[in-house]
Design an enzyme around this catalytic site. Sequence first.
Site, short mmCIF file in Angstrom:
data_model
loop_
_atom_site.label_atom_id
_atom_site.label_comp_id
_atom_site.label_asym_id
_atom_site.label_seq_id
_atom_site.Cartn_x
_atom_site.Cartn_y
_atom_site.Cartn_z
CG ASP A 10 -0.64 24.21 12.25
OD1 ASP A 10 0.22 25.07 11.98
OD2 ASP A 10 -0.95 23.29 11.46
C1 GLC Z 1 0.73 22.29 8.72
C2 GLC Z 1 1.00 23.78 8.75
C3 GLC Z 1 -0.21 24.63 8.49
C4 GLC Z 1 -1.15 23.91 7.55
C5 GLC Z 1 -1.66 22.68 8.28
C6 GLC Z 1 -2.59 21.85 7.39
O1 GLC Z 1 1.47 21.64 9.70
O2 GLC Z 1 1.66 24.29 9.90
O3 GLC Z 1 0.27 25.86 7.94
O4 GLC Z 1 -2.23 24.77 7.21
O5 GLC Z 1 -0.61 21.85 8.75
O6 GLC Z 1 -1.88 21.34 6.30
#
Ligand code: GLC
Length: 728
Positions: free
Chosen positions: A267
Amino acid sequence: MKTEAELRHLLSEMTQEEKIAQTTQVIINYYQKTGTEVTGPMGQLGIKSESMKDLGSVLGTAFAEDVIAIQKKYLAENRLHIPMLFMTDVIHGYRTIYPIPLGLGASFDPALVEECSAMAAAEASANGIQLTFAPMADYVRDARWGRVMESFGEDPLLNSTLCAAETVGFQGRDGDVSKPDRIAACVKHVAAYGGAESGRDYNSVEISERLLREYYFPAYKACIDAGAKALMPSFNSLNGIPSTANSWLMKEVVRGEWGFDGVAISDWGAVMELVRHGVAADRKEAARLAGENECDIEMMSSAYYNHLAELVAEGIIRQETLDRMVLRILRLKNDLGLFDDPFHGASPEKAKALSLCEAHRALALRAAEESAVLLKNDGVLPFSTEVKKIALIGPYASEHAIIGQWKARGLAEESVSVEEGVRRLLPDTEILTATGCSFLWDDLSEEGFAEAVETAKGADAVILCLGEPDRYSGEGKCRTDLRLPGAQEKLAKAVSTVNKNTALLLFAGRPLVLTEVEKTVPAILEMWFPGNEGGNAAAHLLFGKACPCGKLPMSFPKATGQVPLYYNRPSTGRPKKKPEGVYEDFTSNYIDCGNLALYPFGYGLSYASFVYSSLTLDKTSLDPDGELTVTVRVKNEGSVEGKETVQLYLRDLVASTVRPTQSLIAFEKVTLAPGEERDVVFKITEPMLRFYDFHCVFRSEAGEFQISTGCADRLILTKTFTLTEGRS
Ligand code: GLC
């Protein structure tokens, strides 16, 4: 498409620096403005400009023109002409936005979820998106958590069924993501992100393995079994170790038990955050921990970029580990057909033709209608279309921000507000509007009440349009008080007191506490964040052009203090015997509130009238190799056609570990004309009776089971059968 041998040969031609660059993902504007100070917790990534031609993927591009231009430049500069991979969050639509997943969960309709996801994939891929960070398969029990809006709720069967449907919708039934109109799915957030303590985002998660396996894991596994090409470990620590560095989770369970060999992508900044968690002394150690657990791509931090080479040189990370990570990335690009068509069908013309086209708006409208849940109706709904004067009261009366968070490239201003929807349906009716009050939690002003009450007094029908603002929902948006924010409860009471022909439309990304509102408002329709067609769906439902059929995917508590609240709970040794709301000494209950939800999982009313006359079993004893046929007879005794989700609940009366008093074991949505009666038939087999015992052995145990229909906390027609022999 390249063969495996050709991919391995390509890998062998790559330099170490090129390999490591493939494992690094940045946001597109960082890529375009190299060396720019990245805001937020990232700080300076320190990625050299000359590396940009080798980075494996970017996230956050918007439109086909961008992707085509970037890919052309990238391919020209990349020594081996390895195509760039473009990813983003396509959660509930790309340009045409349909209901948030929690709302879509209320449809209990896998075919609808698949259809919506396929629509989103077509729009996204035309705009150059090749992978979405979805399904968000997190199981949830705590409505304080802002991201319940992205989930399909508190039941593992419903969550698994709909997540699998979403995966197939994105990738196609044949899973061939090289075809245009398809995007690769990335199941997230593994694991148990929805179990954050106190419902506070990013907080620690401590859950027994038994509960993980029984409730939190099934939907992730369902996405993998449906062919999801990628997976995202979660930010949170899970039983003491952050998922990104959790070997038990990432290697034993995900790669081992589940056999997942697709790309794992961290993430946003989660690799770097291992330092903040306190499990890595510095970013080099963070790179080691994530690398050892084969998190193949690091999103938006540069621990791999800055330290993987030395970790391999020092023999701390093995070269074959790095090669395996890079090979997965090359395979994903190959599966997407990017070595043949690096643009994956991106087309500005096609994107323009698809975005918000009539067919897509029609699907978004149907999804919004089927996601709505009628929570209360003391006979006022549906309103007559002959009414002369309608009052729209509340902060959502003319509000366009009803598409919710994670709206990709959807625009609130393109949505149909309630006012617009009602005017479109009833062009000749007088419609008055009054905001009445704010929906902000700290704005308690009642200045607008007098106007709102006056407006309501003179109307034939009143539509209260209340809820939480969409910015109170989504990532990082957790609440400690689940009631309607601000003075909305008071406004609801003031308006419904002066006009009994009042219905409440709710807009929210989570279950709200409606206990006070429910006392005075005669009808309540939950719209969630319904997407672009929300206003039209609301008008159709309120005036009977559509019949509500949604069932709650998540419990609505009576008070925030009950949370986490969920229907599939064990009995305890001291279950209450007295009626709900009556305190009972020395039993499991509260002095100041009942135990049950105000509106439970699986609950939802209709304008039709469904009468369940019988539940019959073809046998009362089930052998482990046999099959039990359960027949539920249901009749529509109403005057309009309606859809009903017939639900089947199981209780294992005695087992080696405590079992929930009710678990959804099957469901089927049927459409019944007025007067039509239907036998809905379910097949129960021994594997459906299995659970994780104290030692996490997945098994069934001989003994008595109860089978019921209805909805949670309101089970009816219960029958008993015996399983003659358990299996594992
Ligand atoms: C965010 C979220 C995740 C998302 C990623 C990219 O912090 O936790 O669900 O896919 O970043 O945007």
